[in-house]
Design a protein around this motif. Sequence first.
Motif, PDB file in Angstrom:
ATOM      1  N   GLY A  18     -12.692   0.429  -4.433  1.00 29.91           N
ATOM      2  CA  GLY A  18     -12.231  -0.507  -3.312  1.00 29.91           C
ATOM      3  C   GLY A  18     -12.352  -1.739  -3.662  1.00 29.91           C
ATOM      4  O   GLY A  18     -11.358  -2.040  -4.547  1.00 29.91           O
ATOM      5  N   ASN A  19     -12.538  -2.710  -3.135  1.00 31.57           N
ATOM      6  CA  ASN A  19     -11.505  -3.799  -2.948  1.00 31.57           C
ATOM      7  C   ASN A  19     -12.961  -5.070  -3.001  1.00 31.57           C
ATOM      8  O   ASN A  19     -13.891  -5.075  -1.588  1.00 31.57           O
ATOM      9  CB  ASN A  19     -10.589  -4.823  -2.632  1.00 31.57           C
ATOM     10  N   VAL A  20     -13.306  -6.463  -3.396  1.00 26.22           N
ATOM     11  CA  VAL A  20     -13.966  -7.115  -3.646  1.00 26.22           C
ATOM     12  C   VAL A  20     -13.277  -8.963  -3.039  1.00 26.22           C
ATOM     13  O   VAL A  20     -12.556  -8.893  -4.320  1.00 26.22           O
ATOM     14  CB  VAL A  20     -15.145  -7.263  -3.967  1.00 26.22           C
ATOM     15  N   PRO A  21     -12.976  -9.674  -2.222  1.00 28.54           N
ATOM     16  CA  PRO A  21     -12.356 -10.834  -2.499  1.00 28.54           C
ATOM     17  C   PRO A  21     -13.472 -11.810  -3.055  1.00 28.54           C
ATOM     18  O   PRO A  21     -14.483 -11.668  -4.038  1.00 28.54           O
ATOM     19  CB  PRO A  21     -13.303 -11.501  -0.920  1.00 28.54           C
ATOM     20  N   ILE A  22     -12.221 -12.609  -3.766  1.00 24.35           N
ATOM     21  CA  ILE A  22     -12.156 -13.040  -4.774  1.00 24.35           C
ATOM     22  C   ILE A  22     -12.038 -14.940  -5.174  1.00 24.35           C
ATOM     23  O   ILE A  22     -12.262 -15.527  -5.538  1.00 24.35           O
ATOM     24  CB  ILE A  22     -12.029 -12.989  -6.404  1.00 24.35           C
ATOM     25  N   SER A  23     -11.330 -15.286  -4.198  1.00 22.71           N
ATOM     26  CA  SER A  23     -10.624 -16.775  -3.275  1.00 22.71           C
ATOM     27  C   SER A  23     -10.046 -16.356  -2.262  1.00 22.71           C
ATOM     28  O   SER A  23      -9.918 -15.494  -1.523  1.00 22.71           O
ATOM     29  CB  SER A  23      -9.372 -16.758  -4.604  1.00 22.71           C
ATOM     30  N   ASP A  24     -10.630 -17.046  -1.797  1.00 20.72           N
ATOM     31  CA  ASP A  24     -10.545 -17.727   0.140  1.00 20.72           C
ATOM     32  C   ASP A  24      -9.034 -19.211   0.336  1.00 20.72           C
ATOM     33  O   ASP A  24      -9.228 -19.799  -0.707  1.00 20.72           O
ATOM     34  CB  ASP A  24     -11.638 -17.583   0.815  1.00 20.72           C
ATOM     35  N   GLY A  25      -8.676 -19.089   1.261  1.00 22.78           N
ATOM     36  CA  GLY A  25      -7.856 -19.851   1.597  1.00 22.78           C
ATOM     37  C   GLY A  25      -6.928 -19.094   2.150  1.00 22.78           C
ATOM     38  O   GLY A  25      -6.343 -18.079   3.237  1.00 22.78           O
ATOM     39  N   ALA A  26      -5.337 -19.889   2.212  1.00 20.96           N
ATOM     40  CA  ALA A  26      -4.084 -19.363   2.757  1.00 20.96           C
ATOM     41  C   ALA A  26      -3.519 -18.256   2.293  1.00 20.96           C
ATOM     42  O   ALA A  26      -3.010 -17.578   3.081  1.00 20.96           O
ATOM     43  CB  ALA A  26      -3.209 -20.674   2.118  1.00 20.96           C
ATOM     44  N   VAL A  27      -3.691 -18.255   0.795  1.00 17.62           N
ATOM     45  CA  VAL A  27      -3.697 -16.991  -0.020  1.00 17.62           C
ATOM     46  C   VAL A  27      -4.441 -16.313  -0.536  1.00 17.62           C
ATOM     47  O   VAL A  27      -5.139 -16.906  -1.311  1.00 17.62           O
ATOM     48  CB  VAL A  27      -2.168 -16.853  -0.512  1.00 17.62           C
ATOM     49  N   PRO A  28      -5.893 -15.478   0.590  1.00 20.00           N
ATOM     50  CA  PRO A  28      -6.052 -15.632  -0.656  1.00 20.00           C
ATOM     51  C   PRO A  28      -6.362 -13.678  -1.612  1.00 20.00           C
ATOM     52  O   PRO A  28      -5.465 -13.326  -1.272  1.00 20.00           O
ATOM     53  CB  PRO A  28      -7.278 -14.700   0.619  1.00 20.00           C
ATOM     54  N   LEU A  29      -7.544 -13.909  -2.076  1.00 18.14           N
ATOM     55  CA  LEU A  29      -7.204 -13.087  -3.087  1.00 18.14           C
ATOM     56  C   LEU A  29      -7.945 -11.632  -3.033  1.00 18.14           C
ATOM     57  O   LEU A  29      -9.390 -12.082  -2.847  1.00 18.14           O
ATOM     58  CB  LEU A  29      -6.959 -13.429  -5.039  1.00 18.14           C
ATOM     59  N   TRP A  30      -7.390 -10.217  -3.511  1.00 18.11           N
ATOM     60  CA  TRP A  30      -8.914  -9.296  -3.961  1.00 18.11           C
ATOM     61  C   TRP A  30      -9.156  -8.755  -4.871  1.00 18.11           C
ATOM     62  O   TRP A  30      -7.221  -8.840  -5.478  1.00 18.11           O
ATOM     63  CB  TRP A  30      -8.275  -8.225  -2.769  1.00 18.11           C
ATOM     64  N   LEU A  31      -9.974  -8.773  -5.609  1.00 21.66           N
ATOM     65  CA  LEU A  31      -9.899  -8.220  -6.996  1.00 21.66           C
ATOM     66  C   LEU A  31      -9.935  -6.596  -6.320  1.00 21.66           C
ATOM     67  O   LEU A  31     -10.854  -5.640  -5.622  1.00 21.66           O
ATOM     68  CB  LEU A  31     -11.363  -7.900  -7.365  1.00 21.66           C
ATOM     69  N   SER A  32      -9.037  -5.259  -6.492  1.00 24.39           N
ATOM     70  CA  SER A  32      -9.300  -3.792  -6.383  1.00 24.39           C
ATOM     71  C   SER A  32      -9.538  -3.366  -7.533  1.00 24.39           C
ATOM     72  O   SER A  32      -9.345  -3.369  -9.064  1.00 24.39           O
ATOM     73  CB  SER A  32      -8.169  -3.281  -5.528  1.00 24.39           C
ATOM     74  N   GLY A  33      -9.884  -1.965  -7.512  1.00 24.90           N
ATOM     75  CA  GLY A  33      -9.974  -0.937  -8.229  1.00 24.90           C
ATOM     76  C   GLY A  33     -10.611   0.057  -8.613  1.00 24.90           C
ATOM     77  O   GLY A  33     -10.956   0.244  -7.228  1.00 24.90           O
ATOM     78  N   GLY A  34     -10.465   1.474  -9.290  1.00 27.22           N
ATOM     79  CA  GLY A  34     -10.258   2.575  -8.797  1.00 27.22           C
ATOM     80  C   GLY A  34     -10.497   3.532  -9.946  1.00 27.22           C
ATOM     81  O   GLY A  34     -10.377   3.380 -10.786  1.00 27.22           O
ATOM     82  N   LEU A  35     -11.379   5.177  -9.653  1.00 24.83           N
ATOM     83  CA  LEU A  35     -11.720   5.882 -10.506  1.00 24.83           C
ATOM     84  C   LEU A  35     -11.133   7.626  -9.726  1.00 24.83           C
ATOM     85  O   LEU A  35     -10.475   7.254  -8.709  1.00 24.83           O
ATOM     86  CB  LEU A  35     -12.644   6.242 -10.490  1.00 24.83           C
ATOM     87  N   GLY A  36      -9.711   7.879 -10.284  1.00 25.60           N
ATOM     88  CA  GLY A  36      -9.736   9.354 -10.079  1.00 25.60           C
ATOM     89  C   GLY A  36      -9.050  10.754 -11.826  1.00 25.60           C
ATOM     90  O   GLY A  36      -9.478  10.696 -12.672  1.00 25.60           O
ATOM     91  N   LEU A  37      -7.710  10.711 -10.329  1.00 24.47           N
ATOM     92  CA  LEU A  37      -7.065  11.616 -11.490  1.00 24.47           C
ATOM     93  C   LEU A  37      -5.927  10.819 -10.814  1.00 24.47           C
ATOM     94  O   LEU A  37      -5.200  10.254 -10.311  1.00 24.47           O
ATOM     95  CB  LEU A  37      -7.300  12.662 -10.549  1.00 24.47           C
ATOM     96  N   THR A  38      -4.648  11.149 -12.620  1.00 27.85           N
ATOM     97  CA  THR A  38      -3.527  11.416 -12.898  1.00 27.85           C
ATOM     98  C   THR A  38      -2.702  13.116 -12.733  1.00 27.85           C
ATOM     99  O   THR A  38      -3.362  13.228 -13.705  1.00 27.85           O
ATOM    100  CB  THR A  38      -3.064  10.471 -14.090  1.00 27.85           C
ATOM    101  N   HIS A  39      -2.056  13.216 -11.592  1.00 24.57           N
ATOM    102  CA  HIS A  39      -1.152  14.287 -11.897  1.00 24.57           C
ATOM    103  C   HIS A  39      -0.164  14.583 -12.135  1.00 24.57           C
ATOM    104  O   HIS A  39       0.890  13.469 -11.872  1.00 24.57           O
ATOM    105  CB  HIS A  39      -0.954  14.971 -10.540  1.00 24.57           C
ATOM    106  N   LEU A  40       0.896  14.567 -13.549  1.00 24.08           N
ATOM    107  CA  LEU A  40       2.081  14.851 -14.037  1.00 24.08           C
ATOM    108  C   LEU A  40       2.712  15.870 -13.649  1.00 24.08           C
ATOM    109  O   LEU A  40       2.105  17.120 -14.750  1.00 24.08           O
ATOM    110  CB  LEU A  40       1.616  14.513 -15.746  1.00 24.08           C
ATOM    111  N   ALA A  41       3.198  16.161 -12.691  1.00 23.12           N
ATOM    112  CA  ALA A  41       4.502  17.110 -13.281  1.00 23.12           C
ATOM    113  C   ALA A  41       5.465  17.138 -13.506  1.00 23.12           C
ATOM    114  O   ALA A  41       6.520  16.524 -12.885  1.00 23.12           O
ATOM    115  CB  ALA A  41       4.283  17.445 -11.527  1.00 23.12           C
ATOM    116  N   PRO A  42       5.405  18.018 -14.866  1.00 27.93           N
ATOM    117  CA  PRO A  42       7.560  17.843 -15.431  1.00 27.93           C
ATOM    118  C   PRO A  42       8.342  18.352 -14.085  1.00 27.93           C
ATOM    119  O   PRO A  42       8.109  19.643 -13.060  1.00 27.93           O
ATOM    120  CB  PRO A  42       7.289  18.815 -16.368  1.00 27.93           C
ATOM    121  N   GLU A  43       9.545  18.441 -14.263  1.00 28.15           N
ATOM    122  CA  GLU A  43      10.257  18.844 -13.502  1.00 28.15           C
ATOM    123  C   GLU A  43      11.141  20.703 -13.456  1.00 28.15           C
ATOM    124  O   GLU A  43      11.235  21.217 -12.818  1.00 28.15           O
ATOM    125  CB  GLU A  43      12.204  18.129 -13.125  1.00 28.15           C
ATOM    126  N   ASP A  44      10.983  21.051 -14.590  1.00 24.51           N
ATOM    127  CA  ASP A  44      11.084  22.155 -15.486  1.00 24.51           C
ATOM    128  C   ASP A  44      10.200  23.195 -15.482  1.00 24.51           C
ATOM    129  O   ASP A  44       8.692  23.070 -15.365  1.00 24.51           O
ATOM    130  CB  ASP A  44      11.269  22.261 -17.048  1.00 24.51           C
TER     131      ASP A  44
END
Length: 219
Positions: free
Chosen positions: A120-146
């Motif tokens: 998810g993400n939450v706002p950390i600043s407001d204004g003309a260029v607002p910023l959101w802090l994002s984060g998450g958990l999950g999986l990394t899939h590494l697939a070799p070509e060979d």
Amino acid sequence: MLGQHMKRFTRILTTLAICSTSLLANAETSSSKNSFEITPHVGYRFGGDFETVDGETRYTTKLSEELNYGVVFAWQYDHKRQGEFLISHYGSEFSKTGGFDPEQPTVKNGIDVTYYHLGGNVPISDGAVPLWLSGGLGLTHLAPEDSYLESETKFSLNIGLNTKIFVTDNLAFNFGGRVYGTFFNSDSKVFCDTETCAIYVSGDLWVQSEVNAGITIAF
């Protein structure tokens, strides 16, 4: 090489903008009704070196820095916060060299790295260029070509910053960056066949980062 990547980057963003404009033809006009967002993005992936220590010899396996592609599905969690599901993919090559052994050969192999994260993400600043802090958990899939090497799937997490600049109630330009950490057991083996392994890992955390630009379509 970088110039070719930038041309591809520009073409993809232009295509996304055209597709987004056509999708908005029948979209809602009130931002207060938007509860779901889709953000296709393109960017550049950095890092991804594997370090292996075998006695007094240190081996380094490097991944080439390449364009990445992905999509983020986001939904309203409460008044400010959003949940999100992230898919981010890139194709690369790994180069395996011996650090202290000049006779150690260098071999190159194709590899696809894809992240699947719920967060998810939450706002950390407001204004003309607002910023959101994002984060998450999950999986990394590494697939070799060979095909004779086995794919690997590991637990991982990410954290990042992003901004959305709305040009209409339903369309925004999205810019941001993320850092990914994938968990390995110390002295792990990656991409193995029945007898040998392509990569040996000395360490617990494998880190990559990326910067992205995309188009957010809100519904």
